[in-house]
Design a protein around this motif. Structure first.
Motif, short mmCIF file in Angstrom:
data_model
loop_
_atom_site.label_atom_id
_atom_site.label_comp_id
_atom_site.label_asym_id
_atom_site.label_seq_id
_atom_site.Cartn_x
_atom_site.Cartn_y
_atom_site.Cartn_z
N ALA A 52 2.99 45.77 -40.32
CA ALA A 52 1.82 45.96 -41.17
C ALA A 52 1.98 47.21 -42.03
O ALA A 52 1.63 47.19 -43.23
CB ALA A 52 0.54 46.05 -40.32
N LEU A 53 2.51 48.28 -41.47
CA LEU A 53 2.76 49.49 -42.26
C LEU A 53 3.77 49.22 -43.37
O LEU A 53 3.59 49.66 -44.51
CB LEU A 53 3.27 50.62 -41.37
CG LEU A 53 2.24 51.32 -40.50
CD1 LEU A 53 2.92 52.40 -39.66
CD2 LEU A 53 1.12 51.92 -41.33
N ASP A 54 4.84 48.51 -43.04
CA ASP A 54 5.85 48.17 -44.06
C ASP A 54 5.24 47.32 -45.17
O ASP A 54 5.51 47.55 -46.36
CB ASP A 54 7.03 47.41 -43.43
CG ASP A 54 7.88 48.28 -42.53
OD1 ASP A 54 7.78 49.53 -42.62
OD2 ASP A 54 8.63 47.71 -41.71
N ASP A 55 4.41 46.34 -44.80
CA ASP A 55 3.75 45.49 -45.80
C ASP A 55 2.82 46.31 -46.68
O ASP A 55 2.79 46.12 -47.90
CB ASP A 55 2.97 44.37 -45.12
CG ASP A 55 3.86 43.33 -44.47
OD1 ASP A 55 5.08 43.34 -44.71
OD2 ASP A 55 3.32 42.51 -43.69
N ALA A 56 2.07 47.23 -46.08
CA ALA A 56 1.15 48.07 -46.85
C ALA A 56 1.93 48.98 -47.81
O ALA A 56 1.53 49.16 -48.96
CB ALA A 56 0.28 48.92 -45.91
N LYS A 57 3.05 49.51 -47.36
CA LYS A 57 3.88 50.37 -48.21
C LYS A 57 4.39 49.59 -49.42
O LYS A 57 4.32 50.09 -50.55
CB LYS A 57 5.05 50.92 -47.40
CG LYS A 57 5.96 51.85 -48.19
CD LYS A 57 7.07 52.38 -47.28
CE LYS A 57 7.96 53.34 -48.00
NZ LYS A 57 8.97 52.69 -48.82
N ARG A 58 4.88 48.37 -49.19
CA ARG A 58 5.35 47.55 -50.31
C ARG A 58 4.21 47.24 -51.28
O ARG A 58 4.39 47.27 -52.50
CB ARG A 58 5.98 46.26 -49.79
CG ARG A 58 7.42 46.43 -49.39
CD ARG A 58 8.12 45.10 -49.15
NE ARG A 58 7.55 44.34 -48.04
CZ ARG A 58 7.81 44.59 -46.75
NH1 ARG A 58 8.62 45.57 -46.43
NH2 ARG A 58 7.27 43.86 -45.81
#
Length: 79
Positions: A52-58
């Motif tokens: 979820a953090l990776d998705d939010a960063k993208r």
């Protein structure tokens, strides 16, 4: 890592029990469903959180890139 409140845990355990009842014709009690919830939370919780953090960063990187191009689109031509 135990971030769920008691009511949320009760609801999830109820849903786990219902799943096993419908899909596997198994009756699980409070301890069984609690153990399953704890197992999956321990096994998957950090992975899902990091994803979820990776998705939010993208998402925010894309948003920031669009914001910069939108910013320059507002410029008025001189002369």
């Amino acid at each position: 890592m135990n971030s769920f409140g008691e009511e949320e845990k009760r609801q999830m355990c109820s849903e786990i029990a219902e799943f096993f009842r419908q899909e596997h014709d198994l009756e699980l009690g409070i301890i069984g469903t609690g153990n399953i919830l704890d197992f999956f939370q321990d096994m998957l919780g950090k992975r899902i959180y990091n994803k979820a953090l990776d998705d939010a960063k993208r998402f925010y990187e894309t948003y920031a890139g669009n914001m910069e191009s939108d910013y320059y689109a507002l410029y008025k031509e001189l002369g």
